[in-house]
Design a protein around this motif. Sequence first.
Motif, PDB file in Angstrom:
ATOM      1  N   THR A  31       0.836  -1.186   0.000  1.00  0.00           N
ATOM      2  CA  THR A  31       0.000   0.000   0.000  1.00  0.00           C
ATOM      3  C   THR A  31       0.878   1.246   0.000  1.00  0.00           C
ATOM      4  O   THR A  31       2.089   1.162   0.230  1.00  0.00           O
ATOM      5  N   ARG A  32       0.260   2.392  -0.204  1.00  0.00           N
ATOM      6  CA  ARG A  32       1.016   3.651  -0.128  1.00  0.00           C
ATOM      7  C   ARG A  32       1.550   3.899   1.275  1.00  0.00           C
ATOM      8  O   ARG A  32       2.540   4.586   1.460  1.00  0.00           O
ATOM      9  N   GLY A  33       0.868   3.322   2.268  1.00  0.00           N
ATOM     10  CA  GLY A  33       1.285   3.482   3.658  1.00  0.00           C
ATOM     11  C   GLY A  33       2.394   2.540   4.081  1.00  0.00           C
ATOM     12  O   GLY A  33       2.806   2.541   5.232  1.00  0.00           O
ATOM     13  N   GLY A  34       2.883   1.693   3.153  1.00  0.00           N
ATOM     14  CA  GLY A  34       4.001   0.813   3.453  1.00  0.00           C
ATOM     15  C   GLY A  34       3.618  -0.520   4.070  1.00  0.00           C
ATOM     16  O   GLY A  34       4.460  -1.196   4.647  1.00  0.00           O
ATOM     17  N   LYS A  35       2.352  -0.904   3.929  1.00  0.00           N
ATOM     18  CA  LYS A  35       1.912  -2.200   4.448  1.00  0.00           C
ATOM     19  C   LYS A  35       1.673  -3.161   3.295  1.00  0.00           C
ATOM     20  O   LYS A  35       1.546  -2.752   2.146  1.00  0.00           O
ATOM     21  N   THR A  36       1.624  -4.448   3.619  1.00  0.00           N
ATOM     22  CA  THR A  36       1.307  -5.451   2.609  1.00  0.00           C
ATOM     23  C   THR A  36      -0.165  -5.303   2.249  1.00  0.00           C
ATOM     24  O   THR A  36      -1.024  -5.258   3.131  1.00  0.00           O
ATOM     25  N   ALA A  37      -0.447  -5.209   0.963  1.00  0.00           N
ATOM     26  CA  ALA A  37      -1.824  -5.031   0.498  1.00  0.00           C
ATOM     27  C   ALA A  37      -2.651  -6.287   0.749  1.00  0.00           C
ATOM     28  O   ALA A  37      -2.116  -7.393   0.821  1.00  0.00           O
TER      29      ALA A  37
END
Length: 86
Positions: free
Chosen positions: A30-36
Amino acid sequence: MDLTPDQAALAVERHDCPNCDAPAGSACRTRGGKTAAKYHTPRFVLVPALREELEIPVPADRLPGRVWKQGPALAVSCPRPAPSGW
């Protein structure tokens, strides 16, 4: 889809993601740096068997929703040159 969810994930992860730039061998991020939670559409349409699907979920073992970590790099196989017929 004729592939199991794990087979679909492996097929999708053979390609780099054109959307989030996740490298081959890794889940989308994700844009937030988490696994989608699901693979980006531009990535899974690269797999002919999955083009008709509306979404492909990321398997639980890839830890969707947690901090994204790059998966193992995939070995790139080079095709052998055709034998010369001399």
